[in-house]
Design an enzyme around this catalytic site. Sequence first.
Site, PDB file in Angstrom:
ATOM      1  N   VAL A  38       8.681  -5.371  -5.185  1.00  0.00           N
ATOM      2  CA  VAL A  38       7.738  -6.140  -4.165  1.00  0.00           C
ATOM      3  C   VAL A  38       7.024  -7.223  -4.736  1.00  0.00           C
ATOM      4  O   VAL A  38       6.393  -8.118  -4.074  1.00  0.00           O
ATOM      5  CB  VAL A  38       6.745  -4.894  -3.571  1.00  0.00           C
ATOM      6  CG1 VAL A  38       7.575  -4.105  -2.535  1.00  0.00           C
ATOM      7  CG2 VAL A  38       5.812  -4.389  -4.564  1.00  0.00           C
ATOM      8  N   ASN A  50       1.619  -0.280   0.611  1.00  0.00           N
ATOM      9  CA  ASN A  50       1.296   0.753  -0.162  1.00  0.00           C
ATOM     10  C   ASN A  50       1.419   0.603  -1.651  1.00  0.00           C
ATOM     11  O   ASN A  50       0.548   0.974  -2.503  1.00  0.00           O
ATOM     12  CB  ASN A  50       1.637   2.038   0.264  1.00  0.00           C
ATOM     13  CG  ASN A  50       1.421   3.195  -0.627  1.00  0.00           C
ATOM     14  OD1 ASN A  50       0.373   3.574  -0.870  1.00  0.00           O
ATOM     15  ND2 ASN A  50       2.541   3.494  -1.401  1.00  0.00           N
ATOM     16  N   TYR A  75      -8.768  -3.868 -11.288  1.00  0.00           N
ATOM     17  CA  TYR A  75      -8.498  -3.152 -10.173  1.00  0.00           C
ATOM     18  C   TYR A  75      -9.370  -3.603  -9.071  1.00  0.00           C
ATOM     19  O   TYR A  75      -8.878  -3.694  -7.891  1.00  0.00           O
ATOM     20  CB  TYR A  75      -8.373  -1.706 -10.395  1.00  0.00           C
ATOM     21  CG  TYR A  75      -7.726  -0.807  -9.246  1.00  0.00           C
ATOM     22  CD1 TYR A  75      -6.680  -0.932  -8.816  1.00  0.00           C
ATOM     23  CD2 TYR A  75      -8.711   0.154  -8.600  1.00  0.00           C
ATOM     24  CE1 TYR A  75      -5.959  -0.195  -7.979  1.00  0.00           C
ATOM     25  CE2 TYR A  75      -8.170   1.052  -7.704  1.00  0.00           C
ATOM     26  CZ  TYR A  75      -6.928   0.809  -7.310  1.00  0.00           C
ATOM     27  OH  TYR A  75      -6.249   1.609  -6.342  1.00  0.00           O
ATOM     28  N   LYS A 102      -7.907  -5.081  -5.557  1.00  0.00           N
ATOM     29  CA  LYS A 102      -8.351  -4.335  -4.313  1.00  0.00           C
ATOM     30  C   LYS A 102      -9.154  -4.842  -3.401  1.00  0.00           C
ATOM     31  O   LYS A 102      -8.964  -5.002  -2.260  1.00  0.00           O
ATOM     32  CB  LYS A 102      -8.653  -2.847  -4.279  1.00  0.00           C
ATOM     33  CG  LYS A 102      -7.613  -2.103  -4.866  1.00  0.00           C
ATOM     34  CD  LYS A 102      -6.204  -2.132  -4.055  1.00  0.00           C
ATOM     35  CE  LYS A 102      -5.251  -1.006  -4.516  1.00  0.00           C
ATOM     36  NZ  LYS A 102      -3.876  -1.263  -3.614  1.00  0.00           N
TER      37      LYS A 102
END
Length: 259
Positions: free
Chosen positions: A69, A95, A159, A163
Amino acid sequence: MQHNRIHRDSGESRVAIVTGAGSGIGRATALRLAADGYRVTLAGRRESALKETAGLISGSGALVAICDVTDIDSVQAMVSATMQTFGRIDVVVNNAGISRSGVFPAVSVSEWREVMAADVESVVLVTQAVLPFLMEHRGNVVNVASVAGLGGDRGMTIYNTAKGAVVNLTRSLAVEFAAQGVRVNAVAPSLTSTDATADIPPEDVAEFLRRIPMGRAAEPAEVADVIAFLAGSDARFVTGVVLPVDGGLRAGSGQPPHR
């Protein structure tokens, strides 16, 4: 007073793409959507894991698509295969992603780029590739963010940043494409019992559980159920939402309990 009759969409004949569908939240989401009647493209790098997921879906409702991806050519090939097989795309669940921890001064450029590519650029590439098909059927996107994207944590700078980008990307796309009938939402799980969290040290797990009011980790299916809601017609007037699935973690103020 006249009431309009609401027609519930069972998912029958609808098509969903789930990235990272070989395990954890991705597998649980693929199984939930398939149970709801969707035909599902299982996208990911690990062919054996994707085939295991496909084996849990009855009939011919699953397409295994080996896909990186973070690579635009691979993403476009996956989308083309979905269209050739199923003829439409209604839902995309972004996801796939990775996590890296470490104190900020020690973060390398290569680690930073690896996480940003897997967690942010992948969402951009997949969503751009499917948008024309989503607009055709008034489809929607559900991104898998994290409670880590709603605040900061020691030793989780990469992270948290990645996110956090997914969170605001979700909101921005929701605003931009609402007029075209495309909804964009996200879930923000906390600690979830998956292969990705299996190597967390027991003392860290205990601290997690101490902070979660419900006192346990989520099961992947519990996150998948919320994704299915956001993807479905019951959420037809919901867009731009980042919904925590965290057992009450975000409800607290962070202060110690008073006795």
